[in-house]
Design a protein around this motif. Structure first.
Motif, short mmCIF file in Angstrom:
data_model
loop_
_atom_site.label_atom_id
_atom_site.label_comp_id
_atom_site.label_asym_id
_atom_site.label_seq_id
_atom_site.Cartn_x
_atom_site.Cartn_y
_atom_site.Cartn_z
N VAL A 48 0.80 -1.22 0.00
CA VAL A 48 0.00 0.00 0.00
C VAL A 48 0.83 1.27 0.00
CG1 VAL A 48 -2.00 -1.11 1.08
CG2 VAL A 48 -0.24 -0.07 2.52
N ALA A 49 2.12 1.17 0.29
CA ALA A 49 2.97 2.36 0.30
C ALA A 49 4.43 1.95 0.14
CB ALA A 49 2.79 3.15 1.58
N PHE A 50 5.20 2.84 -0.55
CA PHE A 50 6.61 2.53 -0.79
C PHE A 50 7.36 3.84 -0.95
CE2 PHE A 50 10.04 -0.19 -2.27
CZ PHE A 50 10.81 0.67 -3.04
N ILE A 51 8.54 3.91 -0.32
CA ILE A 51 9.38 5.08 -0.48
C ILE A 51 10.84 4.64 -0.53
CG2 ILE A 51 9.53 5.51 2.01
CD1 ILE A 51 9.51 8.53 1.34
N SER A 52 11.60 5.26 -1.41
CA SER A 52 13.01 4.96 -1.54
C SER A 52 13.74 6.24 -1.95
CB SER A 52 13.26 3.87 -2.56
OG SER A 52 14.64 3.60 -2.70
N ASN A 53 14.82 6.55 -1.28
CA ASN A 53 15.60 7.75 -1.58
C ASN A 53 14.73 9.00 -1.62
OD1 ASN A 53 18.05 6.32 -1.83
ND2 ASN A 53 17.53 5.75 -3.93
N GLY A 54 13.77 9.08 -0.72
CA GLY A 54 12.92 10.25 -0.61
C GLY A 54 11.78 10.33 -1.61
N GLU A 55 11.67 9.36 -2.48
CA GLU A 55 10.60 9.38 -3.49
C GLU A 55 9.60 8.26 -3.23
OE1 GLU A 55 13.39 11.09 -7.18
OE2 GLU A 55 12.08 9.35 -7.45
N THR A 56 8.32 8.64 -3.27
CA THR A 56 7.28 7.63 -3.08
C THR A 56 6.80 7.12 -4.44
OG1 THR A 56 5.58 9.34 -3.04
CG2 THR A 56 6.50 8.67 -0.93
N ARG A 57 6.41 5.88 -4.48
CA ARG A 57 5.78 5.34 -5.67
C ARG A 57 4.28 5.59 -5.58
NH1 ARG A 57 8.95 -0.43 -6.64
NH2 ARG A 57 11.01 0.50 -7.04
N PRO A 58 3.61 5.59 -6.73
CA PRO A 58 2.15 5.82 -6.68
C PRO A 58 1.46 4.83 -5.76
CG PRO A 58 2.96 5.95 -8.93
CD PRO A 58 4.11 5.45 -8.10
N TYR A 59 0.49 5.33 -5.04
CA TYR A 59 -0.28 4.48 -4.15
C TYR A 59 -1.32 3.71 -4.96
CZ TYR A 59 1.77 7.30 -0.43
OH TYR A 59 2.66 7.93 0.42
N PRO A 60 -1.69 2.52 -4.53
CA PRO A 60 -2.76 1.80 -5.23
C PRO A 60 -4.08 2.55 -5.09
CG PRO A 60 -2.18 0.68 -3.19
CD PRO A 60 -1.15 1.74 -3.39
N ASP A 61 -4.97 2.34 -6.03
CA ASP A 61 -6.25 3.03 -6.03
C ASP A 61 -7.03 2.80 -4.74
OD1 ASP A 61 -6.90 2.54 -9.59
OD2 ASP A 61 -5.74 4.06 -8.52
N SER A 62 -6.83 1.64 -4.14
CA SER A 62 -7.59 1.29 -2.94
C SER A 62 -7.29 2.22 -1.76
CB SER A 62 -7.31 -0.16 -2.54
OG SER A 62 -5.92 -0.34 -2.34
N VAL A 63 -6.12 2.87 -1.77
CA VAL A 63 -5.75 3.74 -0.64
C VAL A 63 -5.35 5.15 -1.07
CG1 VAL A 63 -4.97 1.70 0.62
CG2 VAL A 63 -3.30 3.13 -0.58
N LYS A 64 -5.33 5.41 -2.34
CA LYS A 64 -4.89 6.70 -2.85
C LYS A 64 -5.70 7.84 -2.24
CE LYS A 64 -3.75 6.56 -7.07
NZ LYS A 64 -3.82 6.45 -8.55
N GLY A 65 -4.98 8.86 -1.78
CA GLY A 65 -5.64 10.01 -1.18
C GLY A 65 -5.98 9.83 0.29
N ARG A 66 -5.82 8.61 0.79
CA ARG A 66 -6.14 8.35 2.20
C ARG A 66 -4.92 7.90 3.01
NH1 ARG A 66 -9.33 4.35 3.47
NH2 ARG A 66 -8.84 3.05 1.65
N PHE A 67 -4.02 7.20 2.38
CA PHE A 67 -2.82 6.69 3.05
C PHE A 67 -1.60 7.47 2.57
CE2 PHE A 67 -4.13 2.00 4.03
CZ PHE A 67 -5.34 2.45 4.56
N SER A 68 -0.63 7.62 3.45
CA SER A 68 0.64 8.21 3.03
C SER A 68 1.75 7.64 3.91
CB SER A 68 0.61 9.74 3.14
OG SER A 68 0.45 10.13 4.49
N ILE A 69 2.93 7.55 3.35
CA ILE A 69 4.09 7.07 4.08
C ILE A 69 4.99 8.26 4.40
CG2 ILE A 69 5.38 6.55 1.96
CD1 ILE A 69 6.55 4.09 3.46
N SER A 70 5.52 8.27 5.61
CA SER A 70 6.44 9.34 5.99
C SER A 70 7.61 8.72 6.76
CB SER A 70 5.74 10.39 6.85
OG SER A 70 5.18 9.83 8.01
N VAL A 71 8.69 9.48 6.83
CA VAL A 71 9.93 8.96 7.38
C VAL A 71 10.54 9.95 8.37
CG1 VAL A 71 12.25 8.15 6.83
CG2 VAL A 71 10.37 7.70 5.24
N ASP A 72 11.05 9.43 9.46
CA ASP A 72 11.87 10.21 10.39
C ASP A 72 13.27 9.59 10.34
OD1 ASP A 72 13.24 11.35 12.54
OD2 ASP A 72 11.46 11.48 13.76
#
Length: 121
Positions: A48-72
């Motif tokens: 449902v979420a993926f991030i690498s080197n500061g860039e996120t990949r598109p979220y699947p339609d099932s969660v788009k606009g509702r889920f987000s990944i963040s990093v500390d």
């Protein structure tokens, strides 16, 4: 050895919000990628979420606009921020971390133990 520990699951009402955490510790050079996946009963695991080197990949339609990944980065922790949750979001959520073991060396993938998210009134 790398440890990946998840937290933050629970029961939430439809329309509610929840944040899952994934803390990464142990011996590694750097974190290459971080992701979240979920698996509902009798269904395949879905990323449902993926991030690498500061860039996120598109979220699947099932969660788009509702889920987000963040990093500390300072805490080697990443989060899955979920809002406007729906009953169909009910699943066991897993975090996945890919680390660079040493500079120029291999990458290794680690999964958390999973945390249950239940969306129900």
């Amino acid at each position: 050895q790398v440890q990946v520990v998840e937290s933050g699951g629970g029961v939430v009402q439809p329309g509610g919000s929840l944040r899952l955490s994934c803390a990464v510790s142990g011996r590694f050079s750097s974190i290459y990628a971080m992701a979240w996946a979920r698996q509902a009963p009798e269904k395949e695991r879905e990323r449902v979420a993926f991030i690498s080197n500061g860039e996120t990949r598109p979220y699947p339609d099932s969660v788009k606009g509702r889920f987000s990944i963040s990093v500390d980065d300072a805490k080697n922790t990443h989060y899955l921020n979920m809002k406007n949750l729906k009953p169909e979001d009910t699943a066991v959520y897993y975090c996945n971390t890919v680390v660079q073991v040493r500079p120029g060396g291999p990458r290794e993938s680690y999964w958390g133990q999973g945390t249950q998210v239940t969306v129900s009134s």
